[in-house]
Scaffold this motif. Structure first.
Motif, short mmCIF file in Angstrom:
data_model
loop_
_atom_site.label_atom_id
_atom_site.label_comp_id
_atom_site.label_asym_id
_atom_site.label_seq_id
_atom_site.Cartn_x
_atom_site.Cartn_y
_atom_site.Cartn_z
N PHE A 142 42.55 -15.21 -14.67
CA PHE A 142 41.09 -15.28 -14.77
C PHE A 142 40.46 -14.52 -13.60
O PHE A 142 39.51 -13.75 -13.77
CB PHE A 142 40.65 -16.74 -14.76
N PHE A 146 38.11 -11.34 -13.40
CA PHE A 146 36.87 -11.43 -12.62
C PHE A 146 36.74 -10.20 -11.72
O PHE A 146 35.71 -9.53 -11.68
CB PHE A 146 36.90 -12.72 -11.79
N VAL A 151 34.44 -10.68 -16.23
CA VAL A 151 33.94 -12.06 -16.26
C VAL A 151 32.54 -12.06 -15.66
O VAL A 151 32.30 -11.40 -14.66
CB VAL A 151 34.85 -12.99 -15.42
N TYR A 152 31.62 -12.76 -16.29
CA TYR A 152 30.29 -12.87 -15.69
C TYR A 152 29.69 -14.22 -16.04
O TYR A 152 30.26 -15.00 -16.82
CB TYR A 152 29.38 -11.72 -16.14
N ARG A 153 28.54 -14.49 -15.45
CA ARG A 153 27.93 -15.79 -15.59
C ARG A 153 26.50 -15.61 -16.06
O ARG A 153 25.79 -14.73 -15.57
CB ARG A 153 27.92 -16.41 -14.18
N TRP A 193 30.23 -19.38 -17.82
CA TRP A 193 31.06 -18.18 -17.64
C TRP A 193 31.36 -17.54 -18.99
O TRP A 193 31.63 -18.22 -19.98
CB TRP A 193 32.37 -18.55 -16.94
N LEU A 195 33.48 -14.11 -20.91
CA LEU A 195 34.43 -12.99 -20.85
C LEU A 195 33.89 -11.86 -21.72
O LEU A 195 33.41 -12.09 -22.83
CB LEU A 195 35.81 -13.43 -21.36
N LYS A 196 34.04 -10.65 -21.22
CA LYS A 196 33.42 -9.49 -21.88
C LYS A 196 34.25 -8.97 -23.03
O LYS A 196 34.73 -7.84 -23.01
CB LYS A 196 33.22 -8.38 -20.85
N ASP A 425 29.91 -12.08 -26.53
CA ASP A 425 30.85 -12.37 -25.46
C ASP A 425 31.33 -13.81 -25.57
O ASP A 425 30.64 -14.68 -26.10
CB ASP A 425 30.23 -12.08 -24.09
N ILE A 438 38.17 -23.92 -13.54
CA ILE A 438 37.76 -22.54 -13.29
C ILE A 438 37.81 -22.31 -11.78
O ILE A 438 37.15 -23.02 -11.02
CB ILE A 438 36.36 -22.28 -13.86
N LEU A 498 38.10 -24.31 -18.43
CA LEU A 498 38.17 -23.21 -19.39
C LEU A 498 38.41 -23.73 -20.81
O LEU A 498 39.17 -24.67 -21.03
CB LEU A 498 39.30 -22.25 -19.02
N TRP A 551 42.69 -10.63 -24.99
CA TRP A 551 43.33 -10.92 -23.70
C TRP A 551 44.38 -9.86 -23.37
O TRP A 551 44.47 -9.39 -22.24
CB TRP A 551 43.95 -12.32 -23.75
#
Length: 839
Positions: A142, A146, A151-153, A193, A195-196, A425, A438, A498, A551
RNA sequence: GCGGACGUGGCGAAAUCGGUAGACGCAGCAGACUUAAAAUCUGCCUCUCCUUGAGAAUGCGGGUUCAAGUCCCGCCGUCCGCACCA
C-alpha cells in the motif's frame, strides 16, 4: 480379497501417506525440468464450516491439479484463508468472542474438513490474510502505491447508521434503514482513501481482449463495468446565474443530436440543485424525495422519471434563439460525466419519457430516410440514420455528425471531445476493526504521514471491545495515539482499515513466493504467475477479478512484477442447489425434517403435509443446506467428490440429492469390484479400442473442464469392461481404469493401485498413454435417409467409396420399399456418415 | 430500464463442423438371486396410434437447406449482472 472399498479407514490412511511424503508440495526449483502449472481456486472466507459450494469448487480444481501432475507438471495448488471481514465483527457483537479467536477457530475447523476430502494441496504455503505476516506485507505494498502516487484521499459519502454509529455496506441498508438497528440511514461525508484504478481504465479494458481463457460473459461484465463512453463535454450558458455559476457543463455521447435538445437536466446532487434547495423549499423537497430512493443503476432506470423545473433557462450554443428549460431530474447521476445532461426526447428513451410527462418538444433530428424528416416521433428512435432539421449537419450520418459537432465545439472553444468512464476510483477505507490497518499517521502539522517501513507491520490491537457502537479502533488510544514519524508531535493513527478486496488482490502472489522480508520475490513469483487456471464463483466476476487485475498492473508500474494479467484461465462454476420445503404455516423445513411419501412430502416428526418448493441455492434462510461433513462420514470423500463432478456441467447449478450421492457411492464400489477382477488370457481387440477411446475422452474432457463428460466416459468404459469376457485385455483395461479415475476418486485409486501390487503412489503415476492407432475405427455405421428421414443403417468399411455407399443405400430393403419404381431425383453422399436419397 | 445467458424425456444431461436426437447417470417398472431385505445382476424405460409397423417430437411461430437441437427472423418464458457481503 476384500469385496468392498472402505473409505472409513482408507481415506485417512492415504491422506496421511500423502502428507507424510509431501506428495503435493510444489517444487518451483529453477532446475526442475517439468513444466509448471498454477491451479488455483478462490480461497474461502472462514465463515465457520465448509459448505457444498466449497466442496464443488475445490473438487474441480483438485481434479485438474492431480491430472496435471500425472501429465508431468510441477503443480502449485495452494490453499489459504480470506480471513478479514464483517462476519467476524458480527460474531464479536452477537457472541462476545474476539474476531480473531472466532476466525482462527473457524480456520481450524475448515482446514480439518478440507483435509478430509483429500485435496492435493500444498499446505506448506497456507496463509491467512488476518495474520500480520500477511497483512504487514500488504501495508508495505500500500505504501509503495502511495509513494507512486496511486493512492489519494478525498471526501466521499457513506451510508451512516446513527444508532449503531457505524458505516453500512449497501447490502446492510434495507428499505433505507440499517439492517440491525432499523434506524433511517443517513448519507455522511468522510475522508477516505482511494486507489487510482481509473489510471488503468484503458489498459484494463484492452487487456480483456487477450483473455481468451476467460468466459465471454465475465469479459463483457468487466467491459460494461469499466464503461468507456466517447462523446462531448460542453457548457450551456445560463440566462441568469445560479449557485454562482453562469454556465452548466454537460456530457453527451450523442453530440450529433444537439439540435434536438429540448431541455437541460442536472443531478439532485449538482451544485445548482443544492443552491436552489437552500432557497426554495419545493426544490429541497424534490431533492429529498430523490435521495430517499435507491441509487443503483437498476433502481434509477426503472423508477419513474421525475423532474423539478428550476425556472432557469440555458442558451443553446449553436442556436442563439433557443432557450432550454433547466430541470433537476432524478435520473441524472452526479458522479458520472459532469452531473448534467441535455435531453433529446426524439432519440433517447429516457428523455422521451421525461418530455412526454412534462410536455416538452420532441424534435426529430435523425431519420432513417431524409424523406421522413417531417415525421412525428412516436417512440425514441435510437438507431442509425441521417441528420435532419440540423442546419449544417443535415445529410450527414450519425458518426460523421458526431465528429463534426466535436470539431466545431473545439474550434469554437465551447466544448471538447472527451472519453468518460463509468469506472470510478476504488474506495478502500472501511470504518471497521477486522481488516488491514491503513499504515498512515495523521499529524496536525504534517498531514497524513506514511508509517516508516521499519515500523511495519502495524498490528491490530488485540484488546478491543465491541460492547459500544462504532469502530473499536476509534476507542483504542493506547494503539492510536502515537508520535508523528516526521515531527514527533502527538499524532493519531489512521483508524480505518482496508477493504477486504485488497487482501484478495495479491494473495496468489504470496502463494507463489513467501519470503519473510518482502511481500514476494519477483523472480520466484514470475516463475509461477500467471495463474493458468483460476476457478471460483461468478459472483466475483467483476470486483475481485478487476481489482486483482488492477493490482498486478499497479505492481508492474512500480517495477515489482513484469506481468499484467494475474489469471490467464478463468472458470466460473455453478452453485450447489437443493429442493426447498415448507410446513403448512409457511416456515422453512430442512431436508432432514421431511420424508417422501409417494408423490407427496410429510414431516418426519408428525407426518404433517409439506410443500416441496423450487430448487434453489443452498442458504441458511431457506434451510435447504446440506452439511458436507456427515456426508463424508457416511460415504467417504470419493463418493462426495464423484457426485460433485457428475451429471451437471460444471458451469451450471448442481442439484444435490440423496439419491445422487447414493448413486455415486454405488459406482465407487463398482469401480472397486472392477479393479479387483480376475486376470485372463488372450486379446480382446474391441475392448482395447474402447479402452483407448476412453483414455482419450477422459483426458480431453478433464482438459476442457467438462467433468460431467469425463465421468460419463468413465461410466462407458466401466460398462464395456464389465460386459467383456475375461482376457488379458480386460485385465489391462481394469488396471488402467485405476489411473483414469484417480484424479476424481484418489483414495479408491490408491487403495486399488496398492492392492494390484504397484509400488509407489498412483498420485505419482503417469497418465496412461493413448495408442492413436487404436482410435481409428475400421468400420462405420452409415445412416440411410430418404428425404432426410432415417430409414435404415448399414455397416461398411471406413473410407468406403461414394458409389459403393450409394449402391449399399439402394440395396436396402427399407429404402427400396419407399423408393418403389421412382427414380431418385438426387442422392447426397456424406463420406463415412450417410446417404440421403431425395425423391 | 440496459446488458447477458439459457430453454432437449419424469429428473440431471449428451449430441466437436448443419449429417442416425436423447450417450452417460438418477428415478421408475419387470425379472433373477435371497427365508426376507439390502447389495448385486439381467431387461425395459421420449410421446402417440390402428404397436411384426408408423407418425410426432429439442419453449412457440416462420424461414434457409437434400438435411436444423445446431443457421436466420419474430415471439414467449426463466435466470444472472448493473459500485464498498465475501
Amino acid at each position: 480379497m476384500t469385496s468392498r472399498f472402505n473409505p472409513a479407514t482408507a481415506d485417512a490412511r492415504w491422506q496421511r501417506t500423502w502428507e507424510d511424503r509431501q506428495t503435493f508440495r510444489a517444487s518451483g526449483a529453477v532446475g526442475d525440468p517439468r513444466p509448471r502449472a498454477y491451479v488455483l481456486e478462490m480461497f474461502p472466507y472462514p465463515s465457520g464450516r465448509i459448505h457444498m459450494g466449497h466442496v464443488r469448487n475445490y473438487t474441480m480444481g483438485d481434479v485438474l491439479a492431480r491430472y496435471r501432475r500425472m501429465r508431468g507438471a510441477d503443480v502449485l495448488h495452494p490453499m489459504g484463508w480470506d480471513a478479514f471481514g464483517m462476519p467476524a465483527e458480527n460474531a464479536a457483537i452477537e457472541k462476545g468472542v474476539h474476531p480473531g479467536d472466532w476466525t482462527r477457530a473457524n480456520i481450524a475447523t475448515m482446514r480439518a474438513q478440507l483435509k478430509r476430502l483429500g485435496f492435493a494441496l500444498d499446505w506448506s504455503r497456507e496463509l491467512a490474510t488476518c495474520e500480520p505476516d500477511y497483512y504487514g506485507h500488504e501495508q508495505a505494498l500500500f505504501l509503495d502505491l502511495f509513494d507512486a502516487g496511486l493512492v489519494y484521499r478525498r471526501e466521499s459519502e457513506v451510508n451512516w447508521d446513527p444508532v449503531d454509529a457505524t458505516v453500512l455496506a449497501n447490502e446492510q441498508v434495507i428499505d433505507g434503514r440499517g439492517w440491525r438497528s432499523g434506524a433511517l440511514v443517513e448519507r455522511r461525508k468522510l475522508n477516505q482513501w482511494f486507489l487510482k484504478i481509473t489510471d488503468f481504465a484503458e489498459d484494463l479494458l484492452e487487456g480483456l481482449g487477450a483473455l481468451d481463457g476467460w468466459p465471454d460473459k465475465v469479459r463483457l461484465m468487466q467491459e460494461n463495468w469499466i464503461g468507456k463512453s466517447q462523446g462531448l463535454k460542453f457548457r450551456f450558458r445560463l440566462t441568469a446565474p445560479a449557485a454562482g455559476l453562469d454556465e452548466v457543463e454537460v456530457f453527451t455521447t450523442r453530440p450529433d443530436t444537439i439540435f434536438g435538445a429540448s431541455f437541460v437536466a442536472v443531478s439532485p446532487d449538482h451544485p445548482i440543485a443544492l443552491d436552489l434547495a437552500a432557497r426554495d423549499p419545493a426544490a429541497a423537497a424534490f431533492i429529498a424525495d430523490c435521495k430517499a430512493r435507491g441509487t443503483t443503476a437498476a433502481e434509477l432506470e426503472t423508477a419513474e422519471k421525475k423532474g423539478f423545473d428550476t425556472g432557469l433557462t440555458a442558451l443553446h450554443p449553436l442556436d442563439p434563439d433557443s432557450r432550454l428549460p433547466l430541470f433537476i431530474a432524478n435520473f441524472v447521476l452526479m458522479d458520472y460525466g459532469s452531473g448534467a445532461v441535455f435531453g433529446v426526447p426524439a432519440h433517447d428513451a429516457r428523455d422521451f419519457e421525461f418530455a412526454t410527462k412534462y410536455s416538452l418538444p420532441i424534435n426529430r433530428v435523425v431519420a432513417a430516410e431524409p424523406a421522413a424528416a417531417a415525421d412525428l416521433v412516436h417512440e425514441a428512435e435510437t438507431g442509425a440514420g441521417v441528420l435532419v432539421n440540423s442546419r449544417f449537419l443535415d445529410g450527414l450520418d450519425v458518426p460523421a455528425a458526431k465528429a463534426e459537432v466535436i470539431a466545431r465545439a473545439e474550434a469554437g472553444g465551447w466544448g471538447q471531445g472527451t472519453t468518460v468512464w463509468r469506472l470510478r476510483d476504488w474506495g478502500v477505507s472501511r470504518q471497521r476493526y477486522w481488516g488491514t490497518p491503513i499504515p498512515v499517521i495523521h499529524c496536525a502539522a504534517c498531514g497524513p504521514v506514511p508509517v516508516p517501513r521499519d515500523q511495519l507491520p502495524v498490528v491490530l490491537p488485540q484488546d478491543v471491545s465491541f460492547d459500544q457502537p462504532g469502530n473499536p479502533l476509534d476507542r483504542a488510544p493506547a494503539w492510536s495515539d502515537v508520535a508523528c514519524p516526521r515531527c514527533a508531535a502527538p499524532a493519531r493513527r489512521e483508524t480505518d482499515t482496508l477493504d477486504t478486496f485488497v487482501n484478495s488482490s495479491w494473495y496468489f502472489l504470496r502463494f507463489a513466493s513467501q519470503p519473510s522480508d518482502q511481500p514476494f520475490d519477483r523472480a520466484e513469483a514470475e516463475r509461477w504467475l500467471p495463474v493458468g487456471q483460476y476457478i471460483g464463483g461468478v459472483e466475483h466476476a467483476i470486483l475481485h477479478l478487476l481489482y486483482a487485475r488492477f493490482w498486478m498492473r499497479a505492481l508492474q508500474r512500480i517495477g515489482r512484477i513484469g506481468i499484467a494479467e494475474p489469471f490467464t484461465g478463468l472458470f466460473t462454476q455453478g452453485m450447489v442447489t437443493h429442493e426447498t420445503y415448507r410446513a403448512g404455516d409457511g416456515s422453512w423445513l430442512s431436508p432432514d425434517e421431511v420424508q417422501r411419501d409417494g408423490d407427496d412430502w410429510t414431516t418426519l416428526a408428525d407426518g404433517a403435509p409439506v410443500t416441496a418448493g423450487r430448487v434453489e441455492k443452498m442458504s441458511k434462510s431457506k434451510r435447504n443446506t446440506i452439511d458436507p461433513e456427515p456426508i463424508v462420514d457416511q460415504y467417504g470423500a470419493d463418493a462426495v467428490r464423484w457426485f460433485m463432478l457428475s451429471d451437471s456441467p460444471p458451469e451450471r447449478d448442481l442439484p444435490w440429492s440423496a439419491a445422487g450421492i447414493e448413486g455415486a457411492w454405488r459406482f465407487i464400489q463398482r469401480l472397486w469390484r472392477l479393479t479387483q477382477s480376475e486376470p485372463g488370457d488372450g486379446a480382446d481387440p474391441a475392448l482395447d479400442r474402447k479402452l483407448h477411446a476412453g483414455i482419450a475422452a477422459v483426458g480431453a474432457n478433464i482438459e476442457a473442464l467438462a467433468f460431467n463428460k469425463a465421468v460419463a466416459s468413465i461410466h462407458e468404459l466401466a460398462n464395456a469392461i464389465d460386459k467383456a469376457p475375461p482376457s488379458a485385455s480386460r485385465a489391462a483395461a481394469a488396471a488402467t481404469l485405476i489411473r483414469l479415475v484417480s484424479p476424481m476418486a484418489p483414495h479408491l485409486a490408491e487403495e486399488a493401485w496398492a492392492a494390484a501390487g504397484n509400488s509407489g503412489l498412483v498420485a505419482d503415476a503417469a497418465w496412461p498413454m493413448v495408442d492413436a492407432a487404436l482410435l481409428v475405427e475400421d468400420q462405420v455405421t452409415l445412416a440411410l435417409q430418404v428425404n432426410g428421414k432415417l430409414r435404415d443403417t448399414v455397416t461398411a468399411a471406413k473410407g468406403v467409396a461414394r458409389d459403393e455407399m450409394e449402391r449399399l443405400a439402394l440395396a436396402s430393403d427399407k429404402v427400396r420399399k419407399l423408393l418403389g419404381d421412382a427414380a431418385p431425383r438426387k442422392i447426397v453422399v456424406v463420406p463415412d456418415r450417410l446417404v440421403n436419397i431425395v425423391l
